[in-house]
Write a protein that holds these residues in place. Structure first.
Motif, mmCIF file in Angstrom:
data_model
loop_
_atom_site.group_PDB
_atom_site.id
_atom_site.type_symbol
_atom_site.label_atom_id
_atom_site.label_comp_id
_atom_site.label_asym_id
_atom_site.label_seq_id
_atom_site.Cartn_x
_atom_site.Cartn_y
_atom_site.Cartn_z
ATOM 1 N N GLY A 54 -30.112 -13.673 -11.008
ATOM 2 C CA GLY A 54 -28.689 -13.994 -10.955
ATOM 3 C C GLY A 54 -27.998 -12.989 -10.063
ATOM 4 O O GLY A 54 -28.571 -12.503 -9.085
ATOM 5 N N GLY A 55 -26.800 -12.623 -10.433
ATOM 6 C CA GLY A 55 -26.027 -11.699 -9.612
ATOM 7 C C GLY A 55 -26.327 -10.231 -9.860
ATOM 8 O O GLY A 55 -26.053 -9.391 -9.008
ATOM 9 N N THR A 56 -26.890 -9.916 -11.036
ATOM 10 C CA THR A 56 -27.166 -8.512 -11.362
ATOM 11 C C THR A 56 -28.542 -8.399 -12.023
ATOM 12 O O THR A 56 -29.112 -9.394 -12.480
ATOM 13 C CB THR A 56 -26.119 -7.940 -12.338
ATOM 14 O OG1 THR A 56 -26.261 -8.589 -13.601
ATOM 15 C CG2 THR A 56 -24.701 -8.119 -11.809
ATOM 16 N N ILE A 57 -29.012 -7.176 -12.119
ATOM 17 C CA ILE A 57 -30.326 -6.947 -12.738
ATOM 18 C C ILE A 57 -30.329 -7.342 -14.214
ATOM 19 O O ILE A 57 -31.366 -7.696 -14.763
ATOM 20 C CB ILE A 57 -30.781 -5.493 -12.533
ATOM 21 C CG1 ILE A 57 -32.277 -5.384 -12.808
ATOM 22 C CG2 ILE A 57 -29.992 -4.541 -13.409
ATOM 23 C CD1 ILE A 57 -32.925 -4.167 -12.265
ATOM 24 N N GLY A 60 -31.977 -10.552 -15.071
ATOM 25 C CA GLY A 60 -33.428 -10.638 -14.976
ATOM 26 C C GLY A 60 -33.881 -10.649 -13.527
ATOM 27 O O GLY A 60 -33.085 -10.763 -12.600
ATOM 28 N N GLU A 61 -35.189 -10.509 -13.361
ATOM 29 C CA GLU A 61 -35.780 -10.496 -12.033
ATOM 30 C C GLU A 61 -37.022 -11.359 -11.972
ATOM 31 O O GLU A 61 -37.731 -11.518 -12.960
ATOM 32 C CB GLU A 61 -36.200 -9.072 -11.644
ATOM 33 C CG GLU A 61 -35.064 -8.134 -11.356
ATOM 34 C CD GLU A 61 -35.590 -6.779 -10.922
ATOM 35 O OE1 GLU A 61 -35.621 -6.520 -9.711
ATOM 36 O OE2 GLU A 61 -35.994 -6.007 -11.811
ATOM 37 N N GLU A 62 -37.264 -11.886 -10.802
ATOM 38 C CA GLU A 62 -38.494 -12.606 -10.508
ATOM 39 C C GLU A 62 -39.304 -11.724 -9.566
ATOM 40 O O GLU A 62 -38.771 -11.204 -8.591
ATOM 41 C CB GLU A 62 -38.166 -13.928 -9.832
ATOM 42 C CG GLU A 62 -39.375 -14.671 -9.335
ATOM 43 C CD GLU A 62 -39.000 -15.893 -8.532
ATOM 44 O OE1 GLU A 62 -39.524 -16.967 -8.850
ATOM 45 O OE2 GLU A 62 -38.186 -15.771 -7.586
ATOM 46 N N HIS A 63 -40.590 -11.555 -9.887
ATOM 47 C CA HIS A 63 -41.471 -10.722 -9.078
ATOM 48 C C HIS A 63 -42.663 -11.571 -8.651
ATOM 49 O O HIS A 63 -43.190 -12.352 -9.439
ATOM 50 C CB HIS A 63 -41.997 -9.529 -9.879
ATOM 51 C CG HIS A 63 -40.935 -8.785 -10.601
ATOM 52 N ND1 HIS A 63 -40.197 -7.775 -10.031
ATOM 53 C CD2 HIS A 63 -40.474 -8.913 -11.873
ATOM 54 C CE1 HIS A 63 -39.341 -7.300 -10.909
ATOM 55 N NE2 HIS A 63 -39.488 -7.983 -12.039
ATOM 56 N N GLU A 64 -43.078 -11.394 -7.420
ATOM 57 C CA GLU A 64 -44.306 -12.030 -6.959
ATOM 58 C C GLU A 64 -45.301 -10.936 -6.601
ATOM 59 O O GLU A 64 -45.012 -10.077 -5.773
ATOM 60 C CB GLU A 64 -44.033 -12.926 -5.759
ATOM 61 C CG GLU A 64 -45.226 -13.760 -5.396
ATOM 62 C CD GLU A 64 -44.917 -14.776 -4.318
ATOM 63 O OE1 GLU A 64 -45.592 -14.720 -3.274
ATOM 64 O OE2 GLU A 64 -44.002 -15.602 -4.520
ATOM 65 N N VAL A 127 -49.077 -14.215 -8.053
ATOM 66 C CA VAL A 127 -48.691 -14.368 -9.459
ATOM 67 C C VAL A 127 -47.184 -14.146 -9.566
ATOM 68 O O VAL A 127 -46.648 -13.180 -9.025
ATOM 69 C CB VAL A 127 -49.442 -13.339 -10.341
ATOM 70 C CG1 VAL A 127 -49.015 -13.449 -11.791
ATOM 71 C CG2 VAL A 127 -50.944 -13.503 -10.191
ATOM 72 N N ARG A 128 -46.506 -15.038 -10.278
ATOM 73 C CA ARG A 128 -45.060 -14.916 -10.493
ATOM 74 C C ARG A 128 -44.824 -14.358 -11.877
ATOM 75 O O ARG A 128 -45.354 -14.848 -12.872
ATOM 76 C CB ARG A 128 -44.402 -16.283 -10.396
ATOM 77 C CG ARG A 128 -42.906 -16.247 -10.639
ATOM 78 C CD ARG A 128 -42.326 -17.670 -10.601
ATOM 79 N NE ARG A 128 -40.899 -17.682 -10.780
ATOM 80 C CZ ARG A 128 -40.279 -17.849 -11.945
ATOM 81 N NH1 ARG A 128 -40.958 -18.008 -13.053
ATOM 82 N NH2 ARG A 128 -38.964 -17.846 -12.004
ATOM 83 N N CYS A 129 -44.020 -13.281 -11.942
ATOM 84 C CA CYS A 129 -43.644 -12.661 -13.204
ATOM 85 C C CYS A 129 -42.125 -12.644 -13.303
ATOM 86 O O CYS A 129 -41.441 -12.379 -12.316
ATOM 87 C CB CYS A 129 -44.131 -11.209 -13.270
ATOM 88 S SG CYS A 129 -45.877 -10.998 -13.017
ATOM 89 N N VAL A 130 -41.609 -12.904 -14.488
ATOM 90 C CA VAL A 130 -40.173 -12.798 -14.734
ATOM 91 C C VAL A 130 -39.949 -11.719 -15.772
ATOM 92 O O VAL A 130 -40.625 -11.704 -16.811
ATOM 93 C CB VAL A 130 -39.579 -14.146 -15.209
ATOM 94 C CG1 VAL A 130 -38.101 -13.993 -15.568
ATOM 95 C CG2 VAL A 130 -39.768 -15.212 -14.146
ATOM 96 N N THR A 131 -39.025 -10.801 -15.471
ATOM 97 C CA THR A 131 -38.700 -9.703 -16.398
ATOM 98 C C THR A 131 -37.216 -9.717 -16.725
ATOM 99 O O THR A 131 -36.397 -10.212 -15.948
ATOM 100 C CB THR A 131 -39.062 -8.331 -15.801
ATOM 101 O OG1 THR A 131 -38.333 -8.130 -14.579
ATOM 102 C CG2 THR A 131 -40.554 -8.208 -15.544
ATOM 103 N N GLU A 132 -36.903 -9.184 -17.897
ATOM 104 C CA GLU A 132 -35.530 -8.957 -18.321
ATOM 105 C C GLU A 132 -35.411 -7.523 -18.807
ATOM 106 O O GLU A 132 -36.394 -6.955 -19.281
ATOM 107 C CB GLU A 132 -35.148 -9.901 -19.481
ATOM 108 C CG GLU A 132 -35.013 -11.336 -19.080
ATOM 109 C CD GLU A 132 -34.604 -12.216 -20.250
ATOM 110 O OE1 GLU A 132 -34.675 -11.772 -21.426
ATOM 111 O OE2 GLU A 132 -34.210 -13.364 -20.002
#
Length: 133
Positions: A54-57, A60-64, A127-132
């Motif tokens: 979204g607009g800020t950390i 959450g973030e998407e990592h490849e 690999v796609r990872c999503v973090t919050e």
């Protein structure tokens, strides 16, 4: 600040604690980028890209991640076995990340090919990872 660096460390730590993977690699041969002069086979974390969801950390973030296993086995089997085990481990176990929580992990792509030297196999995965937070 991105959780990417902490994710990198957490992934390498988690994979280093996987006895079956260490057996396939012949020891703790897991690196943050291809090492020089290292005996094969080995696994590397070759690339890591992080994006805000979204607009800020706080959104959450998407990592490849791009993981690769290099081998001089007679076929691609050795490299693929280690790579698939590494990716499956990330998909099915908890990865403890400092300052973040892993929400999801899924493989995007798995490839294998013989390198231009004609002797080395490279098996790779994105690999796609999503973090919050």
């Amino acid at each position: 600040m991105s959780h990417g660096l902490n994710l990198r460390s957490a992934v390498l730590t988690r994979l280093s604690a996987t006895p079956a993977l260490l057996t396939l690699l012949g020891g703790a041969r897991l690196y943050d980028g291809p090492p020089r002069g290292q005996a094969l086979p080995y696994l590397t974390l070759e690339a890591l890209t992080s994006r805000l969801l979204g607009g800020t950390i706080s959104d959450g973030e998407e990592h490849e991640l791009e993981l690769a296993v290099y081998s001089r086995g007679a076929s691609r089997d050795e490299a693929m076995a280690a790579l698939v085990l590494a990716v499956t481990t990330l998909e099915t176990t908890t990865v403890a990340i400092t300052g973040a929580k892993m929400i999801s992990v899924r493989r995007i792509e798995v490839t294998s090919r013989r390198m231009t030297d004609g002797r080395t196999w490279r098996a790779g995965a994105r690999v796609r990872c999503v973090t919050e937070p």
